[in-house]
Write a protein that holds these residues in place. Structure first.
Motif, PDB file in Angstrom:
ATOM      1  N   PRO A  17      31.066  22.573 173.515  1.00 42.75           N
ATOM      2  CA  PRO A  17      32.199  23.465 173.254  1.00 42.75           C
ATOM      3  C   PRO A  17      32.021  24.818 173.936  1.00 42.75           C
ATOM      4  CG  PRO A  17      31.221  22.675 171.202  1.00 42.75           C
ATOM      5  CD  PRO A  17      30.356  22.209 172.310  1.00 42.75           C
ATOM      6  N   ILE A  18      33.124  25.376 174.383  1.00 41.31           N
ATOM      7  CA  ILE A  18      33.142  26.706 174.991  1.00 41.31           C
ATOM      8  C   ILE A  18      33.831  27.639 174.005  1.00 41.31           C
ATOM      9  CG2 ILE A  18      33.997  28.092 176.908  1.00 41.31           C
ATOM     10  CD1 ILE A  18      33.998  25.449 178.544  1.00 41.31           C
ATOM     11  N   CYS A  19      33.146  28.705 173.617  1.00 46.15           N
ATOM     12  CA  CYS A  19      33.677  29.643 172.621  1.00 46.15           C
ATOM     13  C   CYS A  19      33.939  31.001 173.257  1.00 46.15           C
ATOM     14  CB  CYS A  19      32.685  29.822 171.478  1.00 46.15           C
ATOM     15  SG  CYS A  19      32.342  28.305 170.584  1.00 46.15           S
ATOM     16  N   SER A  20      35.012  31.651 172.798  1.00 45.88           N
ATOM     17  CA  SER A  20      35.301  33.014 173.242  1.00 45.88           C
ATOM     18  C   SER A  20      34.439  33.993 172.443  1.00 45.88           C
ATOM     19  CB  SER A  20      36.781  33.334 173.031  1.00 45.88           C
ATOM     20  OG  SER A  20      37.074  33.387 171.644  1.00 45.88           O
ATOM     21  N   HIS A  21      34.487  35.250 172.822  1.00 46.97           N
ATOM     22  CA  HIS A  21      33.788  36.282 172.060  1.00 46.97           C
ATOM     23  C   HIS A  21      34.473  36.432 170.705  1.00 46.97           C
ATOM     24  CE1 HIS A  21      31.237  37.598 175.319  1.00 46.97           C
ATOM     25  NE2 HIS A  21      32.287  37.551 176.110  1.00 46.97           N
ATOM     26  N   PRO A  22      33.705  36.509 169.616  1.00 46.05           N
ATOM     27  CA  PRO A  22      34.316  36.680 168.294  1.00 46.05           C
ATOM     28  C   PRO A  22      34.894  38.083 168.133  1.00 46.05           C
ATOM     29  CG  PRO A  22      31.933  36.721 168.125  1.00 46.05           C
ATOM     30  CD  PRO A  22      32.256  36.389 169.549  1.00 46.05           C
ATOM     31  N   ILE A  23      36.026  38.158 167.435  1.00 47.10           N
ATOM     32  CA  ILE A  23      36.675  39.438 167.154  1.00 47.10           C
ATOM     33  C   ILE A  23      36.553  39.682 165.654  1.00 47.10           C
ATOM     34  CG2 ILE A  23      38.839  40.724 167.226  1.00 47.10           C
ATOM     35  CD1 ILE A  23      39.641  38.778 169.533  1.00 47.10           C
ATOM     36  N   PRO A  24      35.752  40.680 165.229  1.00 46.08           N
ATOM     37  CA  PRO A  24      35.553  40.915 163.795  1.00 46.08           C
ATOM     38  C   PRO A  24      36.779  41.553 163.147  1.00 46.08           C
ATOM     39  CG  PRO A  24      34.337  42.528 165.069  1.00 46.08           C
ATOM     40  CD  PRO A  24      34.947  41.569 166.051  1.00 46.08           C
ATOM     41  N   ASP A  25      36.940  41.294 161.835  1.00 46.29           N
ATOM     42  CA  ASP A  25      37.999  41.964 161.083  1.00 46.29           C
ATOM     43  C   ASP A  25      37.526  43.370 160.713  1.00 46.29           C
ATOM     44  OD1 ASP A  25      36.188  41.489 159.031  1.00 46.29           O
ATOM     45  OD2 ASP A  25      37.646  40.586 157.684  1.00 46.29           O
ATOM     46  N   ALA A  26      38.381  44.137 160.032  1.00 44.06           N
ATOM     47  CA  ALA A  26      38.069  45.533 159.707  1.00 44.06           C
ATOM     48  C   ALA A  26      36.836  45.660 158.814  1.00 44.06           C
ATOM     49  CB  ALA A  26      39.268  46.201 159.042  1.00 44.06           C
ATOM     50  N   SER A  27      36.597  44.668 157.941  1.00 41.55           N
ATOM     51  CA  SER A  27      35.448  44.738 157.034  1.00 41.55           C
ATOM     52  C   SER A  27      34.152  44.289 157.703  1.00 41.55           C
ATOM     53  CB  SER A  27      35.700  43.869 155.800  1.00 41.55           C
ATOM     54  OG  SER A  27      35.669  42.494 156.151  1.00 41.55           O
ATOM     55  N   GLY A  28      34.255  43.579 158.830  1.00 42.26           N
ATOM     56  CA  GLY A  28      33.072  43.056 159.503  1.00 42.26           C
ATOM     57  C   GLY A  28      32.527  41.794 158.861  1.00 42.26           C
ATOM     58  N   LYS A  29      33.251  41.229 157.884  1.00 39.93           N
ATOM     59  CA  LYS A  29      32.778  40.030 157.189  1.00 39.93           C
ATOM     60  C   LYS A  29      33.244  38.739 157.857  1.00 39.93           C
ATOM     61  CE  LYS A  29      32.482  42.282 152.724  1.00 39.93           C
ATOM     62  NZ  LYS A  29      32.954  42.290 151.339  1.00 39.93           N
ATOM     63  N   LEU A  30      34.375  38.786 158.565  1.00 39.36           N
ATOM     64  CA  LEU A  30      34.928  37.610 159.228  1.00 39.36           C
ATOM     65  C   LEU A  30      35.126  37.900 160.708  1.00 39.36           C
ATOM     66  CD1 LEU A  30      37.758  36.693 156.677  1.00 39.36           C
ATOM     67  CD2 LEU A  30      35.506  35.625 156.863  1.00 39.36           C
ATOM     68  N   ALA A  31      35.110  36.855 161.518  1.00 40.12           N
ATOM     69  CA  ALA A  31      35.413  36.989 162.941  1.00 40.12           C
ATOM     70  C   ALA A  31      36.276  35.803 163.349  1.00 40.12           C
ATOM     71  CB  ALA A  31      34.142  37.030 163.774  1.00 40.12           C
ATOM     72  N   VAL A  32      37.205  36.032 164.264  1.00 40.38           N
ATOM     73  CA  VAL A  32      38.080  34.980 164.767  1.00 40.38           C
ATOM     74  C   VAL A  32      37.741  34.753 166.241  1.00 40.38           C
ATOM     75  CG1 VAL A  32      39.986  36.547 165.351  1.00 40.38           C
ATOM     76  CG2 VAL A  32      40.476  34.166 164.849  1.00 40.38           C
ATOM     77  N   TYR A  33      37.773  33.475 166.676  1.00 41.39           N
ATOM     78  CA  TYR A  33      37.446  33.145 168.060  1.00 41.39           C
ATOM     79  C   TYR A  33      38.105  31.825 168.443  1.00 41.39           C
ATOM     80  CZ  TYR A  33      34.001  29.944 166.010  1.00 41.39           C
ATOM     81  OH  TYR A  33      33.392  28.943 165.297  1.00 41.39           O
ATOM     82  N   THR A  34      38.171  31.543 169.740  1.00 45.00           N
ATOM     83  CA  THR A  34      38.701  30.272 170.221  1.00 45.00           C
ATOM     84  C   THR A  34      37.548  29.360 170.607  1.00 45.00           C
ATOM     85  OG1 THR A  34      38.882  31.058 172.500  1.00 45.00           O
ATOM     86  CG2 THR A  34      40.826  31.312 171.103  1.00 45.00           C
ATOM     87  N   GLN A  35      37.780  28.061 170.472  1.00 47.09           N
ATOM     88  CA  GLN A  35      36.787  27.060 170.868  1.00 47.09           C
ATOM     89  C   GLN A  35      37.528  25.934 171.577  1.00 47.09           C
ATOM     90  OE1 GLN A  35      33.758  26.019 167.991  1.00 47.09           O
ATOM     91  NE2 GLN A  35      33.962  23.883 168.524  1.00 47.09           N
TER      92      GLN A  35
END
Length: 92
Positions: A17-35
């Motif tokens: 799998p190829i993953c993008s750089h994670p983008i953290p939310d304002a709290s720093g507890k979650l991150a969203v990314y593409t795979q």
């Protein structure tokens, strides 16, 4: 600790799998990314947008729509927006 040699085939490298750089939310507890990836067994490509908990190894897909892309967090919330296939934004 013993070091073992692993034989990588071209298929295994292309299926990784190829993953993008994670983008953290304002709290720093979650991150969203593409795979994205490809399976030679089923001869099909896949694309997902995933969310990851930053302090655990847990992650989950929020969509496998191949037209969804560019995930971004709404400011100071745990809601993400995804750009759709025609440049429209959809809340997920």
């Amino acid at each position: 600790m013993a070091i073992q040699s692993v034989r990588s085939t071209p298929e295994a490298l292309l299926e990784a799998p190829i993953c993008s750089h994670p983008i953290p939310d304002a709290s720093g507890k979650l991150a969203v990314y593409t795979q994205r990836g490809y399976s030679f067994k089923s001869h099909s490509a896949f694309a997902q947008i995933r969310v990851r908990e930053m302090d655990t190894p847990r992650s989950w897909a929020i969509t496998d729509n191949p037209h969804a892309n560019y995930p971004r967090w709404l400011s100071r919330s745990e809601k993400a927006h995804l750009a759709g296939g025609h440049g429209k934004w959809a809340q997920h």
